[in-house]
Design a protein around this motif. Structure first.
Motif, PDB file in Angstrom:
ATOM      1  N   PHE A   1      96.402  66.435   1.602  1.00  0.00           N
ATOM      2  CA  PHE A   1      95.746  67.741   1.520  1.00  0.00           C
ATOM      3  C   PHE A   1      95.889  68.505   2.827  1.00  0.00           C
ATOM      4  O   PHE A   1      96.044  69.731   2.839  1.00  0.00           O
ATOM      5  N   HIS A   2      95.855  67.787   3.936  1.00  0.00           N
ATOM      6  CA  HIS A   2      95.941  68.407   5.262  1.00  0.00           C
ATOM      7  C   HIS A   2      97.369  68.460   5.799  1.00  0.00           C
ATOM      8  O   HIS A   2      97.578  68.642   7.006  1.00  0.00           O
ATOM      9  N   GLY A   3      98.342  68.305   4.904  1.00  0.00           N
ATOM     10  CA  GLY A   3      99.735  68.512   5.283  1.00  0.00           C
ATOM     11  C   GLY A   3     100.446  67.316   5.879  1.00  0.00           C
ATOM     12  O   GLY A   3     101.573  67.441   6.374  1.00  0.00           O
ATOM     13  N   ILE A   4      99.813  66.154   5.842  1.00  0.00           N
ATOM     14  CA  ILE A   4     100.453  64.933   6.343  1.00  0.00           C
ATOM     15  C   ILE A   4     100.811  64.086   5.140  1.00  0.00           C
ATOM     16  O   ILE A   4      99.969  63.369   4.575  1.00  0.00           O
ATOM     17  N   ASP A   5     102.056  64.178   4.702  1.00  0.00           N
ATOM     18  CA  ASP A   5     102.488  63.572   3.456  1.00  0.00           C
ATOM     19  C   ASP A   5     102.862  62.105   3.664  1.00  0.00           C
ATOM     20  O   ASP A   5     103.740  61.782   4.459  1.00  0.00           O
ATOM     21  N   PHE A   6     102.205  61.233   2.905  1.00  0.00           N
ATOM     22  CA  PHE A   6     102.460  59.792   3.034  1.00  0.00           C
ATOM     23  C   PHE A   6     103.864  59.397   2.599  1.00  0.00           C
ATOM     24  O   PHE A   6     104.332  58.305   2.924  1.00  0.00           O
ATOM     25  N   VAL A   7     104.556  60.261   1.867  1.00  0.00           N
ATOM     26  CA  VAL A   7     105.910  59.928   1.418  1.00  0.00           C
ATOM     27  C   VAL A   7     106.830  59.644   2.598  1.00  0.00           C
ATOM     28  O   VAL A   7     107.781  58.864   2.487  1.00  0.00           O
ATOM     29  N   ASN A   8     106.558  60.263   3.731  1.00  0.00           N
ATOM     30  CA  ASN A   8     107.415  60.096   4.905  1.00  0.00           C
ATOM     31  C   ASN A   8     107.229  58.746   5.593  1.00  0.00           C
ATOM     32  O   ASN A   8     108.042  58.370   6.438  1.00  0.00           O
ATOM     33  N   ASN A   9     106.158  58.025   5.232  1.00  0.00           N
ATOM     34  CA  ASN A   9     105.872  56.747   5.879  1.00  0.00           C
ATOM     35  C   ASN A   9     105.978  55.559   4.933  1.00  0.00           C
ATOM     36  O   ASN A   9     106.565  54.535   5.275  1.00  0.00           O
ATOM     37  N   ILE A  10     105.377  55.703   3.749  1.00  0.00           N
ATOM     38  CA  ILE A  10     105.331  54.553   2.835  1.00  0.00           C
ATOM     39  C   ILE A  10     105.898  54.861   1.459  1.00  0.00           C
ATOM     40  O   ILE A  10     105.835  54.021   0.558  1.00  0.00           O
ATOM     41  N   GLY A  11     106.459  56.053   1.288  1.00  0.00           N
ATOM     42  CA  GLY A  11     107.042  56.400   0.003  1.00  0.00           C
ATOM     43  C   GLY A  11     105.992  56.818  -1.012  1.00  0.00           C
ATOM     44  O   GLY A  11     104.812  56.979  -0.693  1.00  0.00           O
ATOM     45  N   THR A  12     106.418  56.967  -2.245  1.00  0.00           N
ATOM     46  CA  THR A  12     105.494  57.405  -3.293  1.00  0.00           C
ATOM     47  C   THR A  12     104.982  56.245  -4.144  1.00  0.00           C
ATOM     48  O   THR A  12     104.033  56.401  -4.901  1.00  0.00           O
ATOM     49  N   THR A  13     105.632  55.097  -4.038  1.00  0.00           N
ATOM     50  CA  THR A  13     105.212  53.926  -4.807  1.00  0.00           C
ATOM     51  C   THR A  13     104.818  52.823  -3.829  1.00  0.00           C
ATOM     52  O   THR A  13     105.658  52.337  -3.069  1.00  0.00           O
ATOM     53  N   ILE A  14     103.547  52.461  -3.839  1.00  0.00           N
ATOM     54  CA  ILE A  14     103.008  51.521  -2.854  1.00  0.00           C
ATOM     55  C   ILE A  14     102.488  50.289  -3.571  1.00  0.00           C
ATOM     56  O   ILE A  14     101.673  50.398  -4.496  1.00  0.00           O
ATOM     57  N   LYS A  15     102.946  49.120  -3.151  1.00  0.00           N
ATOM     58  CA  LYS A  15     102.485  47.869  -3.750  1.00  0.00           C
ATOM     59  C   LYS A  15     101.470  47.228  -2.811  1.00  0.00           C
ATOM     60  O   LYS A  15     101.775  46.897  -1.672  1.00  0.00           O
ATOM     61  N   SER A  16     100.242  47.049  -3.296  1.00  0.00           N
ATOM     62  CA  SER A  16      99.194  46.473  -2.467  1.00  0.00           C
ATOM     63  C   SER A  16      99.228  44.945  -2.545  1.00  0.00           C
ATOM     64  O   SER A  16      99.687  44.367  -3.524  1.00  0.00           O
ATOM     65  N   LYS A  17      98.710  44.325  -1.497  1.00  0.00           N
ATOM     66  CA  LYS A  17      98.761  42.873  -1.375  1.00  0.00           C
ATOM     67  C   LYS A  17      97.512  42.239  -1.969  1.00  0.00           C
ATOM     68  O   LYS A  17      96.402  42.696  -1.745  1.00  0.00           O
ATOM     69  N   LEU A  18      97.727  41.166  -2.738  1.00  0.00           N
ATOM     70  CA  LEU A  18      96.619  40.382  -3.271  1.00  0.00           C
ATOM     71  C   LEU A  18      96.555  39.041  -2.554  1.00  0.00           C
ATOM     72  O   LEU A  18      97.579  38.492  -2.154  1.00  0.00           O
ATOM     73  N   SER A  19      95.344  38.525  -2.413  1.00  0.00           N
ATOM     74  CA  SER A  19      95.159  37.240  -1.742  1.00  0.00           C
ATOM     75  C   SER A  19      94.318  36.319  -2.607  1.00  0.00           C
ATOM     76  O   SER A  19      93.501  36.765  -3.426  1.00  0.00           O
ATOM     77  N   LEU A  20      94.505  35.028  -2.400  1.00  0.00           N
ATOM     78  CA  LEU A  20      93.806  34.001  -3.164  1.00  0.00           C
ATOM     79  C   LEU A  20      92.623  33.470  -2.368  1.00  0.00           C
ATOM     80  O   LEU A  20      92.781  33.018  -1.234  1.00  0.00           O
ATOM     81  N   LEU A  21      91.433  33.571  -2.946  1.00  0.00           N
ATOM     82  CA  LEU A  21      90.242  32.995  -2.331  1.00  0.00           C
ATOM     83  C   LEU A  21      89.907  31.697  -3.043  1.00  0.00           C
ATOM     84  O   LEU A  21      89.912  31.624  -4.265  1.00  0.00           O
ATOM     85  N   LYS A  22      89.626  30.655  -2.264  1.00  0.00           N
ATOM     86  CA  LYS A  22      89.256  29.355  -2.815  1.00  0.00           C
ATOM     87  C   LYS A  22      88.233  28.719  -1.899  1.00  0.00           C
ATOM     88  O   LYS A  22      87.694  29.397  -1.015  1.00  0.00           O
ATOM     89  N   SER A  23      87.941  27.463  -2.120  1.00  0.00           N
ATOM     90  CA  SER A  23      86.817  26.831  -1.431  1.00  0.00           C
ATOM     91  C   SER A  23      86.950  26.832   0.089  1.00  0.00           C
ATOM     92  O   SER A  23      85.955  26.906   0.799  1.00  0.00           O
TER      93      SER A  23
END
Length: 370
Positions: free
Chosen positions: A305-327
């Motif tokens: 919105f403020h003119g800083i486009d994330f496409v220039n850094n991480i693209g338009t498709t971003i895959k987030s990281k999942l982690s496994l919680l256990k005992s």
């Protein structure tokens, strides 16, 4: 002019300027309007976590966040998008999840209305990509897409269950039941594909049956109660959500067996009840972290919105990281579900508008950075 009148005039001028500044700041306080189509209801455990995190981020970033609930009705999601697109005072951005029957229609509606949209949490299957393309291609106002690596996560959960059975008895054959969400959910499809890859790679693992429990705890309980009679040698239950895994726990107990000893189960989402169940040994693990995607989307939309486009850094498709919680690591994450924990996060610290020294976006949870 007397000194007294001069003082009064100066005071009035200062007062007017001060009021003007306050009014201007108030006008700018919520200068970004975002509507989120929550696919479920206010009572849903996981999506409640998503919404709470989004609101915490919105508060920090001066975003006016409006949440509308589709209550697991994909047609209602489309109706909401149509209504929003027809408003005189439209939101700047619309955030929602991918649903195979409806998303292309939502994209058509928002494109015509000029409402920018951002999809979170769910991948787009390849056959659907052929129809809608990628962000900013066919649909210019679809500016971004963030989703977790569900396939790898599904594999991780299946492997953990197999390892648990093998650790208890190395000669055991793994007889697994799988609990699915909804047939049209790309999140479930990707997760189940990951589990299927593990089953295909091992000759000591068999999948007895995959049944859809529609993400519901009670439905999972009913299904597992029936399946344990049909498959009495079951020793692993893979579930596409924590709620379904917890439903399986109840069914296991009522069958006369002990969860976490006779039959191992685990799920997705990092819900508070799942973390407690890991501590008690009832379930062995939960995969998650994606409840923060809505909050991360708030950061990206704020900067866009403020003119800083994330496409220039991480693209338009971003895959987030999942982690496994256990005992062995669950105790470090018990704070995640508290409002106090979210309020301790300064979401402005992730923004490149507020921190021009940032070369890219780092969307790891603060607790995961060590």
């Amino acid at each position: 002019m007397s000194a007294l009148k001069l003082k009064k005039s100066l005071f009035n001028i200062v007062l007017v300027v001060f009021v003007f500044i306050l009014m201007n700041q108030a006008a700018q306080a919520n200068d970004i309007k975002v509507t989120f189509i929550n696919p479920t209801s206010p009572q849903d455990v996981f999506w409640g976590m998503v919404t709470t995190a989004m609101q915490a981020a919105a508060d920090d970033l001066d975003i006016e966040l409006n949440v509308v609930y589709a209550r697991r009705n994909w047609l209602k999601s489309l109706d909401i998008a149509k209504r929003i697109s027809n408003l005189h005072d439209k939101p700047d951005y619309l955030v929602y999840i991918f649903q195979s029957q409806v998303t292309q229609h939502i994209l058509n509606v928002t494109e015509r209305a000029g409402v920018k949209s951002f999809i979170i949490n769910t991948n787009v299957p390849e056959n659907e990509v052929l129809k809608i393309g990628k962000p900013r291609k066919k649909y210019q106002h679809w500016i971004g897409h963030m989703f977790p690596d569900d396939e790898h996560a599904g594999y991780l959960l299946a492997k953990m269950l197999v390892d648990k059975v093998k650790n208890q008895n190395p000669n055991s054959k793994i007889n697994m039941i799988a609990l699915g969400g909804e047939r049209n959910s790309s999140a479930f499809l990707d997760r189940s594909n990951g589990a299927s890859k593990l089953v295909e790679r091992r000759n000591d693992v068999s999948l007895s049956q995959l049944v859809y429990a529609y993400w519901e705890k009670e439905k999972a309980y009913q299904i597992v109660s029936t399946l344990l009679k049909r498959y009495p040698d079951t020793n692993a239950i893979w579930a596409a959500s924590d709620e379904m895994s917890l439903g399986a726990v109840r069914a296991i107990e009522e069958s006369g067996k002990k969860p976490g000893k006779d039959i191992f189960t685990g799920g997705f989402d990092w819900t508070q009840n799942a973390l407690k169940a890991i501590e008690s040994g009832e379930i062995v693990g939960t995969v998650g972290g994606h409840f923060m995607e809505g909050a991360w989307a708030m950061v990206l939309l704020h900067d866009h919105f403020h003119g800083i486009d994330f496409v220039n850094n991480i693209g338009t498709t971003i895959k987030s990281k999942l982690s496994l919680l256990k005992s062995d690591n669950v105790l470090h994450y018990q704070e995640l579900h508290s409002i106090a924990w979210l309020n301790q996060i300064n979401f402005r610290s992730f923004s490149r508008k507020f921190h021009t020294d940032l070369s890219t976006y780092d969307f790891r949870l603060p607790i995961l950075k060590n």
